[in-house]
Design an enzyme around this catalytic site. Sequence first.
Site, PDB file in Angstrom:
ATOM      1  N   ASP A  34     -28.849   1.666  19.818  1.00 11.48           N
ATOM      2  CA  ASP A  34     -29.409   2.662  20.666  1.00 11.48           C
ATOM      3  C   ASP A  34     -30.665   3.346  20.214  1.00 11.48           C
ATOM      4  O   ASP A  34     -30.935   4.708  19.939  1.00 11.48           O
ATOM      5  CB  ASP A  34     -28.382   3.781  20.567  1.00 11.48           C
ATOM      6  CG  ASP A  34     -26.914   3.250  21.088  1.00 11.48           C
ATOM      7  OD1 ASP A  34     -26.986   2.444  21.683  1.00 11.48           O
ATOM      8  OD2 ASP A  34     -26.133   3.932  20.354  1.00 11.48           O
ATOM      9  N   GLU A 190     -25.487   5.213  31.867  1.00 11.21           N
ATOM     10  CA  GLU A 190     -25.628   6.023  30.445  1.00 11.21           C
ATOM     11  C   GLU A 190     -27.189   6.043  29.875  1.00 11.21           C
ATOM     12  O   GLU A 190     -27.879   5.110  30.459  1.00 11.21           O
ATOM     13  CB  GLU A 190     -24.737   5.547  29.321  1.00 11.21           C
ATOM     14  CG  GLU A 190     -24.626   4.081  29.145  1.00 11.21           C
ATOM     15  CD  GLU A 190     -23.447   3.415  28.361  1.00 11.21           C
ATOM     16  OE1 GLU A 190     -22.641   4.438  27.855  1.00 11.21           O
ATOM     17  OE2 GLU A 190     -23.735   2.320  27.821  1.00 11.21           O
TER      18      GLU A 190
END
Length: 528
Positions: A34, A190
């Site tokens: 991430d 997302e």
Amino acid sequence: MSSAPAQLSPTVVDANGWIGGMFHNPVISGMHPDPSICRVDDDYYLACSSFEYFPGVPIFHSRDLVHWEQIGNALDRPSQLHITTDTPSSGGVYAPTLRHHDGRFWLITTNVAPGGTTMLFTATDPAGPWSEPIRTGIPGIDPDLAWDDQGRCWCTYAGIEQVRIDPDTGQTFGTPHRLWSGGTGAQAPEAPHLYRIGDYWYLLIAEGGTERGHAVSIARGPAPEGPFEPCPANPILTHRGVNHPIQNTGHADLVQSPDGSWWMVLLGVRPGGGTPGWHVLGRETFLTPVTWADGWPMVGRVEPALASPPWPALPLAAAPVRDDFDADRLHPRWISVRSRPDELCSLGERPGWLTLRARGASLDQPDVMFVGRRQQHLSCTARTLLDAAQGRGGLAVRLDESHHYEIEVGDGQVRASARASSLQTTLGTRTTPDGPVRLRIDIIASAPAQWHPREEPDTVRLGIEGSDGTFDVLAELDGRYLSTEVAGGFTGRVLGMYAAAGTVQFDWFDYEPTEPGPSISPEAILAP
């Protein structure tokens, strides 16, 4: 506000005149998923998820997008990060966004834990210290921050939803509204990031889930709140359905270099072995160039080796492979499970040694006293010299409470043990030698030439090392049982030391890659 997209050739010749100079992916190996990136002048800073580990949110610095040094952890105090034993493995800190605005660094992230929340932190120096948390009412994960020309701050999060926020107080304004359902109709939209580039606001997202279907899509609109039109070429990046050594590509962030070129950092995995392929290091940080056509970014496949960025590389640093525990505090690469109380972890009690006091009685327990570092190479060796005269502890490869291999000293014996879900066994024992014991774990990746449909990704050997380097192997194990495909979750392996009873002390820890690390050119080796 970023400048208009540069129209660049995908063929890059760097400032040293190297034609075909290469860097190797991943640029930050091991469990560093991430990634979120920002640039301040000639410096790049990057943050990653940290899940149930403390300290949380590692912060990296680079001058060339290839060589990254960990300079700290944003959440390094219990007052900033509270993870209890009720938080499961792969819970905890998810998907930070790192930005620089109005002279300060801003970091927003979510603690996915009982009573957890989305929190904002600020710093004038990204190495720290970072502020105490500013708690918000943001309901989702993967929060992003973007400021418009009027100075208003917008928080966009997984869903894909958005609300205006006061970043100094965490107060939100109005009702969250849905921005976009994604570019392909795939599951789990997302990881949104919002940018002003030229005349448009661009909304970059991940979709398809963080497994093999992962992808990156993008839309653009006239304002931060939209309306957004999708790119006709969505997804602009995915490796799903292709035979490629890098998989699960997604959760990306964009950055522009001082020369006007654009780059993308993203997560991906390197599966090994046969079918379906097992990734053991977790999701890692990769880098790939971005070009623009008709106002849309274009991204090719993320390759293991790519042309080097077009500016001078920094001198290569030596790999941090050994810690003699002579400093007054642990290096930021060291992480512990959920917390690390000072009274249970000391560098001063026995100078030159790391002292651990037991809390949980084994690696099965969520509060085990463990200090480790991420496994960053497909093949490597970890060693430590352990004194268990006052307790019981050892050296371990940990994925979570239900998946770990360890070599443990105590009660007059050295034992090699393994746990894979509900199966747990002791595999080999030896009588404890007099004095401190040198423990060793070898991890050997399977070579491509060995491939067959059920080939394991690697082999893990546990044993005792003699002073002359001889290795008495107590157990040899299939590494697939310490993989995400078997255990589930979002994390990768961590190699480290633990105490299971009493007090255990460690003179040093040595981590040795046994494969070439990432490099800036074919002749220059860098191990992160």
